[in-house]
Design an enzyme around this catalytic site. Structure first.
Site, PDB file in Angstrom:
ATOM      1  N   TYR A 155      45.799  24.010  36.357  1.00  0.00           N
ATOM      2  CA  TYR A 155      46.044  25.390  36.794  1.00  0.00           C
ATOM      3  C   TYR A 155      47.362  25.892  36.189  1.00  0.00           C
ATOM      4  O   TYR A 155      47.551  27.088  35.940  1.00  0.00           O
ATOM      5  CB  TYR A 155      46.050  25.455  38.320  1.00  0.00           C
ATOM      6  CG  TYR A 155      45.863  26.848  38.886  1.00  0.00           C
ATOM      7  CD1 TYR A 155      44.711  27.578  38.624  1.00  0.00           C
ATOM      8  CD2 TYR A 155      46.836  27.427  39.691  1.00  0.00           C
ATOM      9  CE1 TYR A 155      44.539  28.859  39.144  1.00  0.00           C
ATOM     10  CE2 TYR A 155      46.678  28.699  40.223  1.00  0.00           C
ATOM     11  CZ  TYR A 155      45.523  29.401  39.943  1.00  0.00           C
ATOM     12  OH  TYR A 155      45.359  30.658  40.471  1.00  0.00           O
ATOM     13  N   LYS A 162      51.241  32.535  40.254  1.00  0.00           N
ATOM     14  CA  LYS A 162      50.885  32.804  41.663  1.00  0.00           C
ATOM     15  C   LYS A 162      52.107  32.647  42.575  1.00  0.00           C
ATOM     16  O   LYS A 162      52.242  33.360  43.570  1.00  0.00           O
ATOM     17  CB  LYS A 162      49.747  31.891  42.121  1.00  0.00           C
ATOM     18  CG  LYS A 162      48.402  32.181  41.461  1.00  0.00           C
ATOM     19  CD  LYS A 162      47.925  33.601  41.666  1.00  0.00           C
ATOM     20  CE  LYS A 162      46.462  33.781  41.274  1.00  0.00           C
ATOM     21  NZ  LYS A 162      46.082  35.211  41.200  1.00  0.00           N
TER      22      LYS A 162
HETATM   23  P1  NAD Z   1      37.104  37.660  38.176  1.00  0.00           P
HETATM   24  O1  NAD Z   1      37.064  37.170  36.758  1.00  0.00           O
HETATM   25  O2  NAD Z   1      35.847  38.171  38.739  1.00  0.00           O
HETATM   26  O3  NAD Z   1      38.256  38.722  38.381  1.00  0.00           O
HETATM   27  C1  NAD Z   1      39.427  38.765  37.601  1.00  0.00           C
HETATM   28  C2  NAD Z   1      39.610  40.225  37.251  1.00  0.00           C
HETATM   29  O4  NAD Z   1      40.829  40.439  36.553  1.00  0.00           O
HETATM   30  C3  NAD Z   1      38.466  40.736  36.340  1.00  0.00           C
HETATM   31  O5  NAD Z   1      37.867  41.862  36.934  1.00  0.00           O
HETATM   32  C4  NAD Z   1      39.199  41.115  35.083  1.00  0.00           C
HETATM   33  O6  NAD Z   1      38.603  42.209  34.407  1.00  0.00           O
HETATM   34  C5  NAD Z   1      40.564  41.499  35.652  1.00  0.00           C
HETATM   35  N1  NAD Z   1      41.564  41.618  34.600  1.00  0.00           N
HETATM   36  C6  NAD Z   1      41.990  40.664  33.722  1.00  0.00           C
HETATM   37  N2  NAD Z   1      42.865  41.211  32.845  1.00  0.00           N
HETATM   38  C7  NAD Z   1      42.992  42.522  33.190  1.00  0.00           C
HETATM   39  C8  NAD Z   1      43.726  43.617  32.661  1.00  0.00           C
HETATM   40  N3  NAD Z   1      44.530  43.480  31.600  1.00  0.00           N
HETATM   41  N4  NAD Z   1      43.595  44.821  33.262  1.00  0.00           N
HETATM   42  C9  NAD Z   1      42.805  45.003  34.339  1.00  0.00           C
HETATM   43  N5  NAD Z   1      42.082  43.996  34.887  1.00  0.00           N
HETATM   44  C10 NAD Z   1      42.169  42.788  34.296  1.00  0.00           C
HETATM   45  O7  NAD Z   1      37.623  36.396  39.008  1.00  0.00           O
HETATM   46  P2  NAD Z   1      38.126  36.289  40.524  1.00  0.00           P
HETATM   47  O8  NAD Z   1      38.114  34.840  40.823  1.00  0.00           O
HETATM   48  O9  NAD Z   1      37.387  37.238  41.381  1.00  0.00           O
HETATM   49  O10 NAD Z   1      39.667  36.710  40.404  1.00  0.00           O
HETATM   50  C11 NAD Z   1      40.267  37.707  41.216  1.00  0.00           C
HETATM   51  C12 NAD Z   1      41.617  37.221  41.724  1.00  0.00           C
HETATM   52  O11 NAD Z   1      41.413  36.161  42.664  1.00  0.00           O
HETATM   53  C13 NAD Z   1      42.530  36.649  40.638  1.00  0.00           C
HETATM   54  O12 NAD Z   1      43.861  37.029  40.905  1.00  0.00           O
HETATM   55  C14 NAD Z   1      42.367  35.155  40.844  1.00  0.00           C
HETATM   56  O13 NAD Z   1      43.478  34.424  40.349  1.00  0.00           O
HETATM   57  C15 NAD Z   1      42.288  35.113  42.343  1.00  0.00           C
HETATM   58  N6  NAD Z   1      41.783  33.861  42.927  1.00  0.00           N
HETATM   59  C16 NAD Z   1      40.604  33.337  42.499  1.00  0.00           C
HETATM   60  C17 NAD Z   1      40.143  32.150  43.052  1.00  0.00           C
HETATM   61  C18 NAD Z   1      38.850  31.515  42.580  1.00  0.00           C
HETATM   62  O14 NAD Z   1      38.656  30.317  42.791  1.00  0.00           O
HETATM   63  N7  NAD Z   1      37.950  32.266  41.979  1.00  0.00           N
HETATM   64  C19 NAD Z   1      40.882  31.508  44.052  1.00  0.00           C
HETATM   65  C20 NAD Z   1      42.070  32.075  44.480  1.00  0.00           C
HETATM   66  C21 NAD Z   1      42.520  33.260  43.908  1.00  0.00           C
END
Ligand code: NAD
Length: 266
Positions: A155, A162
């Site tokens: 990670y 984060k």
């Molecule tokens: P996801 O890929 O569906 O979402 C990530 C989003 O970030 C996408 O919509 C992408 O288009 C957007 N993004 C990236 N670069 C960008 C930019 N320059 N401008 C605008 N948007 C941009 O994946 P997710 O897992 O739903 O991620 C959403 C959040 O949740 C993230 O911050 C991720 O770190 C966090 N998160 C995810 C998990 C997991 O296991 N999936 C766990 C904890 C936290």
């Protein structure tokens, strides 16, 4: 009456129906919020527009959060459309694949900056752009992961980003307090999304999560959506600057249950 009836909510970070942003969007719509959606760029439009239509979103705008101009433009459009905004969700994260495998010390300067810019600074920049028309009683919400406080192999750079995002949540909570706007983060357990699949070894980590988490159940985007409703509703009126875990209790465990990985050891 839903828990968010009368509230205008704008959600950043919808990519597809696996996105955490989609779980949040659906839960907000169910609870009566008026929904606005922002997505990263043209390539996503054909996936995002049909989802937006499903929840009756009447504001669907592109914004690459790497651009100050695009952030200013989307905020201006949101102000013209909604007048005032009650809820802003930042569900955005990005790091190059190179930064999500191997040794953390191999992180490049450019990779470090990029991950911090897209995954952390964008939350601060969006908060600033929307500040003039956030309504009292409103809420900002971002998404984080436990790799910020403990080492999650591979990670790497995202863990550091984060940690900065969680600190930013607390500083923003202080800034927005006098305005009557709360700022919180949800720390979600691993969910199979586009972003998550970019982390090397995610599948194994996702599997072993079940053995360690006290509830022994994976977290879904619906689980995160429901927690987001609480944090952005008046039920959480005095909750700000918090990192709220939605992770089946994983973060409270110091060691796995005895024998949890027996099969693997034999
Ligand atoms: P996801 O890929 O569906 O979402 C990530 C989003 O970030 C996408 O919509 C992408 O288009 C957007 N993004 C990236 N670069 C960008 C930019 N320059 N401008 C605008 N948007 C941009 O994946 P997710 O897992 O739903 O991620 C959403 C959040 O949740 C993230 O911050 C991720 O770190 C966090 N998160 C995810 C998990 C997991 O296991 N999936 C766990 C904890 C936290």
């Amino acid at each position: 009456m839903g828990l968010l009836t009368g509230k205008n909510a704008i959600i950043f970070g919808l990519a597809n129906d696996k996105s955490i942003a989609w779980g949040i969007t659906q839960a907000f719509a169910r609870e009566g919020a008026r929904i606005g959606i922002s997505y990263a760029g043209e390539a996503l439009e054909k996936r995002v527009r049909p989802l937006a239509a499903q929840v009756g979103a009447d504001f669907v705008e592109q914004c690459d959060v790497a651009s100050d101009e695009q952030i200013a433009a989307v905020a201006e459009k949101a102000r013209a459309h909604f007048g005032e905004v009650d809820i802003l969700v930042h569900s955005i994260g990005f790091a190059n694949k190179d930064e999500l495998q191997g040794y953390f010390y191999n992180t490049s300067r450019a990779g470090f900056h990029l991950a911090m810019d897209i995954s952390v600074y964008s939350f601060v920049a969006l908060a600033k752009a929307f500040q003039p028309f956030l309504r009292k009683g409103g809420a900002l919400l971002t998404l984080t992961y436990y790799g910020s406080v403990k080492v999650a192999p591979n990670y790497n750079m995202m863990g550091v980003a984060k940690a900065a995002l969680e600190a930013s949540t607390r500083y923003l909570a202080r800034d927005f307090g006098p305005q009557g706007v709360r700022v919180n983060a949800i720390s979600a357990g691993p969910i199979r999304t586009l972003a998550a699949m970019g982390v090397s070894g995610f599948r194994d980590m996702h599997k072993s999560f079940l053995e360690i988490a006290p509830l022994h159940e994976h977290v879904t985007i619906e689980d995160v959506g429901n927690a987001a409703v609480y944090l952005c509703s008046d039920w959480a009126a005095k909750v700000t600057g918090e990192i709220h875990y939605v992770d089946s209790g994983y973060n409270i465990m110091g060691t796995p249950e005895p024998g949890a990985f027996k099969e693997k050891q034999e």
